[in-house]
Motif scaffolding. Structure first.
Motif, PDB file in Angstrom:
ATOM      1  N   GLY A   1     -10.795 -12.968  -5.575  1.00 53.66           N
ATOM      2  CA  GLY A   1      -9.612 -13.734  -5.235  1.00 53.66           C
ATOM      3  C   GLY A   1      -9.867 -14.642  -4.053  1.00 53.66           C
ATOM      4  N   ALA A   2      -8.800 -14.965  -3.329  1.00 49.87           N
ATOM      5  CA  ALA A   2      -8.919 -15.884  -2.201  1.00 49.87           C
ATOM      6  C   ALA A   2      -7.964 -15.481  -1.090  1.00 49.87           C
ATOM      7  CB  ALA A   2      -8.611 -17.307  -2.649  1.00 49.87           C
ATOM      8  N   VAL A   3      -8.321 -15.865   0.100  1.00 54.30           N
ATOM      9  CA  VAL A   3      -7.507 -15.652   1.294  1.00 54.30           C
ATOM     10  C   VAL A   3      -7.299 -17.020   1.916  1.00 54.30           C
ATOM     11  CG1 VAL A   3      -7.518 -14.652   3.616  1.00 54.30           C
ATOM     12  CG2 VAL A   3      -8.428 -13.341   1.690  1.00 54.30           C
ATOM     13  N   THR A   4      -6.080 -17.309   2.338  1.00 50.38           N
ATOM     14  CA  THR A   4      -5.827 -18.584   2.999  1.00 50.38           C
ATOM     15  C   THR A   4      -5.902 -18.397   4.508  1.00 50.38           C
ATOM     16  OG1 THR A   4      -4.320 -20.470   3.152  1.00 50.38           O
ATOM     17  CG2 THR A   4      -3.308 -18.323   2.928  1.00 50.38           C
ATOM     18  N   ILE A   5      -6.501 -19.379   5.189  1.00 51.88           N
ATOM     19  CA  ILE A   5      -6.583 -19.367   6.647  1.00 51.88           C
ATOM     20  C   ILE A   5      -6.116 -20.726   7.148  1.00 51.88           C
ATOM     21  CG2 ILE A   5      -8.454 -17.667   6.705  1.00 51.88           C
ATOM     22  CD1 ILE A   5     -10.409 -19.974   7.336  1.00 51.88           C
ATOM     23  N   THR A   6      -5.901 -20.837   8.448  1.00 56.54           N
ATOM     24  CA  THR A   6      -5.459 -22.103   9.036  1.00 56.54           C
ATOM     25  C   THR A   6      -6.676 -22.996   9.301  1.00 56.54           C
ATOM     26  OG1 THR A   6      -5.661 -21.354  11.325  1.00 56.54           O
ATOM     27  CG2 THR A   6      -3.543 -20.905  10.196  1.00 56.54           C
ATOM     28  N   PRO A   7      -6.447 -24.294   9.436  1.00 54.78           N
ATOM     29  CA  PRO A   7      -7.553 -25.172   9.820  1.00 54.78           C
ATOM     30  C   PRO A   7      -8.204 -24.751  11.143  1.00 54.78           C
ATOM     31  CG  PRO A   7      -5.775 -26.487   8.922  1.00 54.78           C
ATOM     32  CD  PRO A   7      -5.259 -25.065   9.056  1.00 54.78           C
ATOM     33  N   ALA A   8      -7.397 -24.241  12.097  1.00 53.75           N
ATOM     34  CA  ALA A   8      -7.962 -23.768  13.369  1.00 53.75           C
ATOM     35  C   ALA A   8      -8.893 -22.580  13.133  1.00 53.75           C
ATOM     36  CB  ALA A   8      -6.842 -23.390  14.331  1.00 53.75           C
ATOM     37  N   GLN A   9      -8.494 -21.650  12.264  1.00 54.51           N
ATOM     38  CA  GLN A   9      -9.353 -20.516  11.947  1.00 54.51           C
ATOM     39  C   GLN A   9     -10.641 -20.971  11.265  1.00 54.51           C
ATOM     40  OE1 GLN A   9      -6.281 -18.336   9.810  1.00 54.51           O
ATOM     41  NE2 GLN A   9      -6.430 -16.665  11.307  1.00 54.51           N
ATOM     42  N   LEU A  10     -10.560 -22.027  10.439  1.00 61.75           N
ATOM     43  CA  LEU A  10     -11.769 -22.579   9.833  1.00 61.75           C
ATOM     44  C   LEU A  10     -12.713 -23.088  10.912  1.00 61.75           C
ATOM     45  CD1 LEU A  10     -13.490 -23.454   7.425  1.00 61.75           C
ATOM     46  CD2 LEU A  10     -12.162 -25.585   7.359  1.00 61.75           C
ATOM     47  N   GLY A  11     -12.170 -23.687  11.959  1.00 61.46           N
ATOM     48  CA  GLY A  11     -12.993 -24.152  13.071  1.00 61.46           C
ATOM     49  C   GLY A  11     -13.761 -23.004  13.704  1.00 61.46           C
ATOM     50  N   TYR A  12     -13.094 -21.870  13.932  1.00 62.74           N
ATOM     51  CA  TYR A  12     -13.774 -20.687  14.475  1.00 62.74           C
ATOM     52  C   TYR A  12     -14.847 -20.196  13.510  1.00 62.74           C
ATOM     53  CZ  TYR A  12     -10.126 -20.120  18.032  1.00 62.74           C
ATOM     54  OH  TYR A  12      -9.267 -20.310  19.082  1.00 62.74           O
ATOM     55  N   LEU A  13     -14.473 -20.097  12.239  1.00 62.12           N
ATOM     56  CA  LEU A  13     -15.396 -19.611  11.218  1.00 62.12           C
ATOM     57  C   LEU A  13     -16.669 -20.445  11.197  1.00 62.12           C
ATOM     58  CD1 LEU A  13     -15.885 -17.853   8.568  1.00 62.12           C
ATOM     59  CD2 LEU A  13     -14.991 -19.837   7.363  1.00 62.12           C
ATOM     60  N   ARG A  14     -16.518 -21.766  11.204  1.00 59.61           N
ATOM     61  CA  ARG A  14     -17.678 -22.663  11.171  1.00 59.61           C
ATOM     62  C   ARG A  14     -18.619 -22.443  12.339  1.00 59.61           C
ATOM     63  NH1 ARG A  14     -14.841 -28.219  11.021  1.00 59.61           N
ATOM     64  NH2 ARG A  14     -15.451 -27.793  13.128  1.00 59.61           N
ATOM     65  N   GLU A  15     -18.081 -22.004  13.475  1.00 59.37           N
ATOM     66  CA  GLU A  15     -18.898 -21.780  14.665  1.00 59.37           C
ATOM     67  C   GLU A  15     -19.470 -20.366  14.731  1.00 59.37           C
ATOM     68  OE1 GLU A  15     -19.802 -24.216  16.667  1.00 59.37           O
ATOM     69  OE2 GLU A  15     -18.643 -25.526  15.348  1.00 59.37           O
ATOM     70  N   GLY A  16     -19.209 -19.555  13.711  1.00 52.79           N
ATOM     71  CA  GLY A  16     -19.707 -18.186  13.711  1.00 52.79           C
ATOM     72  C   GLY A  16     -18.875 -17.241  14.552  1.00 52.79           C
ATOM     73  N   ILE A  17     -17.656 -17.658  14.919  1.00 56.22           N
ATOM     74  CA  ILE A  17     -16.738 -16.835  15.726  1.00 56.22           C
ATOM     75  C   ILE A  17     -15.848 -16.047  14.779  1.00 56.22           C
ATOM     76  CG2 ILE A  17     -14.809 -16.939  17.366  1.00 56.22           C
ATOM     77  CD1 ILE A  17     -16.090 -19.570  18.412  1.00 56.22           C
ATOM     78  N   ASP A  18     -15.511 -14.820  15.155  1.00 56.68           N
ATOM     79  CA  ASP A  18     -14.619 -14.000  14.341  1.00 56.68           C
ATOM     80  C   ASP A  18     -13.232 -14.644  14.343  1.00 56.68           C
ATOM     81  OD1 ASP A  18     -13.029 -12.112  13.097  1.00 56.68           O
ATOM     82  OD2 ASP A  18     -13.879 -10.419  14.190  1.00 56.68           O
ATOM     83  N   TRP A  19     -12.897 -15.339  13.262  1.00 61.02           N
ATOM     84  CA  TRP A  19     -11.641 -16.082  13.156  1.00 61.02           C
ATOM     85  C   TRP A  19     -10.425 -15.171  13.111  1.00 61.02           C
ATOM     86  CZ3 TRP A  19      -9.108 -14.795   8.701  1.00 61.02           C
ATOM     87  CH2 TRP A  19      -9.890 -14.238   7.679  1.00 61.02           C
TER      88      TRP A  19
END
Length: 116
Positions: free
Chosen positions: A85-103
């Motif tokens: 399935g899928a999980v929705t996240i915010t654009p800000a959380q995507l920013g954390y994810l891209r940096e390897g930070i626990d969003w």
């Protein structure tokens, strides 16, 4: 990787792991068949490989399909535990994810002071 995310855009993480050999067409097909979403609808769809060090982001910007990829030199991208399935996240959380930070639990380096 900077993606100009328009307001109102949703970010979907495809849970589980994805065969990262897939390109535009293979990932768009996953969006349609597995996530039951329209890959041309302007939303972002993020996929992670088995090892966790590579993500791909599929996005239709209104003119064509874009495919962004990022590989971490160290560490892994934090991913939801759900199997399918899928999980929705915010654009800000995507920013954390891209940096390897626990969003899921980003930590501030400062505490706001009380106003008064």
């Amino acid at each position: 990787m900077t993606i100009p995310i328009p307001s109102g855009t949703q970010v979907w993480l495809a849970t589980g792991h994805t065969d990262m050999r897939k390109g535009f067409d293979g990932l768009a097909l996953l969006v349609q068949e597995t996530l039951k979403r329209d890959p041309h609808g302007g939303h972002l769809f993020v996929f992670r490989g088995r090892s966790g060090g590579l993500i791909k982001v599929l996005w239709h910007d209104g003119q064509g399909m874009c495919l962004f990829a990022k590989r971490l030199e160290r560490g892994r991208f934090i991913w939801p535990q759900a199997v399918d399935g899928a999980v929705t996240i915010t654009p800000a959380q995507l920013g954390y994810l891209r940096e390897g930070i626990d969003w899921r639990h980003p930590q501030r380096t400062w505490r706001p002071e009380a106003v008064g």
